[in-house]
Scaffold this motif. Sequence first.
Motif, short mmCIF file in Angstrom:
data_model
loop_
_atom_site.label_atom_id
_atom_site.label_comp_id
_atom_site.label_asym_id
_atom_site.label_seq_id
_atom_site.Cartn_x
_atom_site.Cartn_y
_atom_site.Cartn_z
N ASP A 672 32.61 -25.10 -32.72
CA ASP A 672 31.75 -25.22 -31.55
C ASP A 672 31.10 -26.60 -31.57
OD1 ASP A 672 30.15 -24.79 -33.77
OD2 ASP A 672 28.69 -23.54 -32.71
N ARG A 673 30.52 -27.01 -30.45
CA ARG A 673 29.84 -28.29 -30.35
C ARG A 673 28.35 -28.03 -30.21
NH1 ARG A 673 34.17 -28.31 -27.21
NH2 ARG A 673 32.96 -28.00 -25.29
N VAL A 674 27.59 -28.48 -31.17
CA VAL A 674 26.16 -28.20 -31.17
C VAL A 674 25.37 -29.49 -31.03
CG1 VAL A 674 26.31 -26.07 -32.51
CG2 VAL A 674 26.15 -28.26 -33.70
N THR A 675 24.18 -29.38 -30.46
CA THR A 675 23.30 -30.52 -30.32
C THR A 675 21.89 -30.13 -30.76
OG1 THR A 675 22.58 -30.01 -28.06
CG2 THR A 675 24.61 -31.29 -28.30
N ILE A 676 21.10 -31.14 -31.07
CA ILE A 676 19.67 -30.97 -31.27
C ILE A 676 19.00 -31.63 -30.08
CG2 ILE A 676 17.69 -31.39 -32.76
CD1 ILE A 676 19.65 -31.72 -35.09
N GLY A 677 18.28 -30.84 -29.28
CA GLY A 677 17.60 -31.38 -28.12
C GLY A 677 16.17 -31.75 -28.46
N ARG A 687 9.10 -27.16 -33.80
CA ARG A 687 9.98 -26.59 -32.78
C ARG A 687 11.28 -27.40 -32.71
NH1 ARG A 687 8.94 -26.15 -26.21
NH2 ARG A 687 11.04 -25.37 -25.70
N ILE A 688 12.40 -26.67 -32.81
CA ILE A 688 13.72 -27.28 -32.68
C ILE A 688 14.49 -26.48 -31.64
CG2 ILE A 688 15.83 -28.00 -33.86
CD1 ILE A 688 13.37 -29.35 -34.99
N ASP A 689 14.93 -27.13 -30.55
CA ASP A 689 15.76 -26.50 -29.53
C ASP A 689 17.09 -27.24 -29.46
OD1 ASP A 689 13.66 -24.87 -28.96
OD2 ASP A 689 13.10 -25.88 -27.10
N GLY A 690 18.14 -26.52 -29.09
CA GLY A 690 19.43 -27.18 -28.93
C GLY A 690 20.44 -26.30 -28.23
N THR A 691 21.67 -26.75 -28.20
CA THR A 691 22.73 -26.04 -27.49
C THR A 691 23.95 -25.89 -28.38
OG1 THR A 691 23.77 -28.04 -26.61
CG2 THR A 691 21.96 -27.07 -25.32
N SER A 692 24.82 -24.96 -27.96
CA SER A 692 26.13 -24.78 -28.59
C SER A 692 27.13 -24.49 -27.49
CB SER A 692 26.11 -23.62 -29.59
OG SER A 692 27.42 -23.31 -30.02
N SER A 693 28.36 -24.89 -27.70
CA SER A 693 29.39 -24.62 -26.70
C SER A 693 29.87 -23.17 -26.74
CB SER A 693 30.58 -25.56 -26.92
OG SER A 693 31.13 -25.37 -28.22
N THR A 717 22.25 -17.77 -28.37
CA THR A 717 22.35 -16.80 -27.28
C THR A 717 22.85 -17.48 -26.02
OG1 THR A 717 20.04 -17.18 -26.67
CG2 THR A 717 20.49 -15.41 -28.25
N ALA A 718 23.23 -16.67 -25.03
CA ALA A 718 23.79 -17.23 -23.79
C ALA A 718 22.74 -18.02 -23.04
CB ALA A 718 24.35 -16.12 -22.92
N ALA A 719 23.14 -19.18 -22.52
CA ALA A 719 22.24 -20.00 -21.72
C ALA A 719 22.01 -19.35 -20.36
CB ALA A 719 22.81 -21.40 -21.54
N ALA A 720 20.83 -19.55 -19.80
CA ALA A 720 20.52 -19.00 -18.48
C ALA A 720 21.36 -19.69 -17.41
CB ALA A 720 19.03 -19.17 -18.18
N ALA A 721 21.87 -18.90 -16.46
CA ALA A 721 22.65 -19.45 -15.35
C ALA A 721 21.79 -20.46 -14.57
CB ALA A 721 23.12 -18.32 -14.45
N GLY A 726 25.81 -21.75 -25.04
CA GLY A 726 24.72 -21.08 -25.69
C GLY A 726 23.56 -22.01 -25.98
N VAL A 727 22.40 -21.40 -26.29
CA VAL A 727 21.20 -22.15 -26.65
C VAL A 727 20.57 -21.49 -27.87
CG1 VAL A 727 20.74 -22.96 -24.31
CG2 VAL A 727 19.78 -20.78 -25.06
N TYR A 728 19.75 -22.25 -28.56
CA TYR A 728 18.99 -21.68 -29.67
C TYR A 728 17.61 -22.33 -29.70
CZ TYR A 728 19.87 -26.04 -32.18
OH TYR A 728 19.89 -27.36 -32.54
N THR A 729 16.65 -21.60 -30.27
CA THR A 729 15.30 -22.11 -30.47
C THR A 729 14.82 -21.66 -31.84
OG1 THR A 729 14.73 -22.09 -28.12
CG2 THR A 729 12.90 -22.07 -29.69
N LEU A 730 14.32 -22.60 -32.61
CA LEU A 730 13.73 -22.29 -33.92
C LEU A 730 12.28 -22.75 -33.88
CD1 LEU A 730 14.30 -21.19 -36.78
CD2 LEU A 730 14.78 -23.52 -37.47
N ARG A 731 11.36 -21.81 -34.03
CA ARG A 731 9.93 -22.14 -33.97
C ARG A 731 9.28 -21.69 -35.27
NH1 ARG A 731 7.00 -22.97 -29.07
NH2 ARG A 731 5.23 -24.31 -29.60
N LEU A 732 8.75 -22.62 -36.05
CA LEU A 732 8.05 -22.31 -37.29
C LEU A 732 6.58 -22.63 -37.11
CD1 LEU A 732 10.57 -23.86 -39.87
CD2 LEU A 732 10.48 -21.51 -39.03
N ARG A 733 5.72 -21.69 -37.52
CA ARG A 733 4.29 -21.88 -37.32
C ARG A 733 3.54 -21.74 -38.64
NH1 ARG A 733 3.02 -21.83 -31.90
NH2 ARG A 733 4.57 -20.91 -30.50
#
Length: 763
Positions: A672-677, A687-693, A717-721, A726-733
């Motif tokens: 897959d192709r992933v990015t860090i946004g 907070r780390i957000d990104g995408t996957s193909s 998870t699936a990106a919103a139309a 796909g998209v992902y979010t990692l939030r550490l507090r």
Amino acid sequence: MKSAQREPGAHTSRLPGVRRAGVFATVSAVICSTSMFAIPAANAAVPAFPDNIVVFPDRDFVTIEGYQDHIGETATVKVTRPGVGVVGSAVGTVAEGDVAFEINHPGGYCWGAGTGLNITPDIRPGDVVSIEFGAAPADETTVQDTYVTGDAVLNGTTLTVKGHIGAGVNPAQMEQRIIEPALKDTTVARRDIRAVPGPLAPAPKGGYSSSLVVSGDTFTATYNFDDAATAKIAADAGLGERAMAWQFEDADANRQGLTIAEYGEPGGPGMGGCPNGPLQSGPQAPTDITAAKVAGGLKLNWKPATATPGTPAITGYRAIAVGKTVSGNEQVEIGKRISGQAATGTTITGLSANEDYDVYVVGVSSVGETYPAAHAIPVTDSTAPTVSATPNGGTSPVAQRVTLTANEAGSDIYYTVDGSDPVLSGGVLGTTASRYTAPMNIATNTTLRFAAFDPSGNVSTISEAIFKVTNDPVPAAPAFSGAPVVGQGTATLSWTAPNPGAAGLTITGYSVQAYTADGTPFGAAKTAAGTATSMVYGGLAGDTAYQFTIKASNANGSSPESAKTAAVTSQGAVVAVAGPDQNIARRTTATTVTLDGTGSTAAGATYQWTQVLTGPTDPDKVTLTGATTLKPTFSLPVFQSPMTNSPLTFKLTVTAGTTVKTDEVKVVPVTDRVTIGVAQWRTGDLRIDGTSSVVGGTVTLRAGGPTGRLLGQAAVTAAAAPATGGVYTLRLRNAAAGTTNPGPVWIESTLGGTAGPKAVANK
């Protein structure tokens, strides 16, 4: 993985003895999206990690990295300039270690070693540096058109570096870097500083902020330092400015096909004993020089010289006759200057009939003359030349292109087409004789008569060739469709029927000729009916390479011969076929992959499949099930570092009696192709957000790189139309986020994609 690749330019133990610090600019020569993946041009054979070709054009220096599957083999490295040809070459032996060998660098090989092209090429942007083993091309690097254009400029605590970017370079994948080991003892805390595209951003370890802006064909890197002393250290980097570019970045972020341009470095030989560069090397001399004694002097003839590719053009020649008699300390010298590279000779007059001479001829160019000069000894020639015609007459349905050739260089050939003699008694030319200067077309029935005078005035006998041209149309040359398909002692060829020649005519048959590797016809041509468009060409020797041509015939005769096919090797009695290469997508569970040896020898043979590994700890090692069958299987694992996404190579060994044959197949994991946004941190919040193909994978976040501190995991998870993928979010507090910015972060997906390191911004 990226951590396994040496940093470009980290050859400090092998570069010239006195090495000052300097500046790098990093540019990818592949235009792509913001994804970490770069796609090479379809026709580019860029080296694949861990192999690499690194080019230092300002020093005309090349490093060959890797190629450890060729240890002990000799490799030929060539520098080819489009539209010019090979401008430099050398042969080297692959040694064990990260660096296989180097050219034009202390401890390495000189340009010209083993090839005879004794010139150090002036390597330029656009040149192609290639490596080959035997006659098989391996890989190549195209020298990238990017470089720093002047010294860095310091103004207070701000340092700027400007450079050039050629057309096609992607500004989004550019990095400017200044290397200075003394920076490690400052607030920078590392040996280099870097500027990446975008506005001013703080460095991960602090000490400065940097930005990189591209405008047209110019880039500007800007550094703002925390203190003036550190800025001064960077500005005084002794080696000067550098620019680095790479052609391709693989899925593991390995940069392949590197160019490192070093502003201010001199070119030419990099060590004693190596040949000069093109502007310090004299031109080639003409060859095949003859010097015939004629009335009043010497008539010289030669084959024109050809300038070594990359060197100045040959503008002419200088020919001298040196008397052998020594008077005091002097000898008589008489000569001529001849303009034009294509000149083929001259006559030196004014010589003494009572003196013997030596003759010397040199090529002349803007950098000087040939050294040493080519030598010829004058001779008295009383032997008449011979002259021949190709073709030597005959009947043909179409016009014939006829070439006349004399056996003595410098001979003048005369001919007639009306049946009269071109030369009369006493060497007088006939009234209709013409001087031959180039191949001629004979389109009608013609009696061609011809004779030659050699440089000494000897005349040949008159020869004759009679041509009958019917002018009946013949077919066009057929063309093969696709490469020949080989079998045991056979090759299956397919072709497209050509124009039969004219309305009302038909193709009556085809003639297919096989040739061996040296160009010799292999037996008699085989024929096929005029309605055929394919043929199984049998009777070939096993394990032997062949090329093929084809001709078509109609009622009037045969077409011209087609171009030769690419060479193919017919199969012998024992055959190993490992099947076609495969691309297999990584999934969230292990994927079963089947290898297929169908097509290998079936009777009386045994089979053994093995994986070709880089070593006992190869992270991509898999377990084969059914390794002694024709169709073994293995599981392509879910991705996890230190695994790579490099192709998996498997070798099939087929044994029948005492004969052993092998073949290899590659299985390429498709990731897959992933990015860090978004990558942001403040105390108690990361907070780390990104995408996957691809949807369904899991990304793992680490600090620094693939082996850094584990920060956490997140599902894709699936990106919103209307977005896809796909998209992902990692939030550490709180405590999980830490009390300090983690610095650059790296992600890897269970489906194989990786991205980073990416700097985490302070909110």
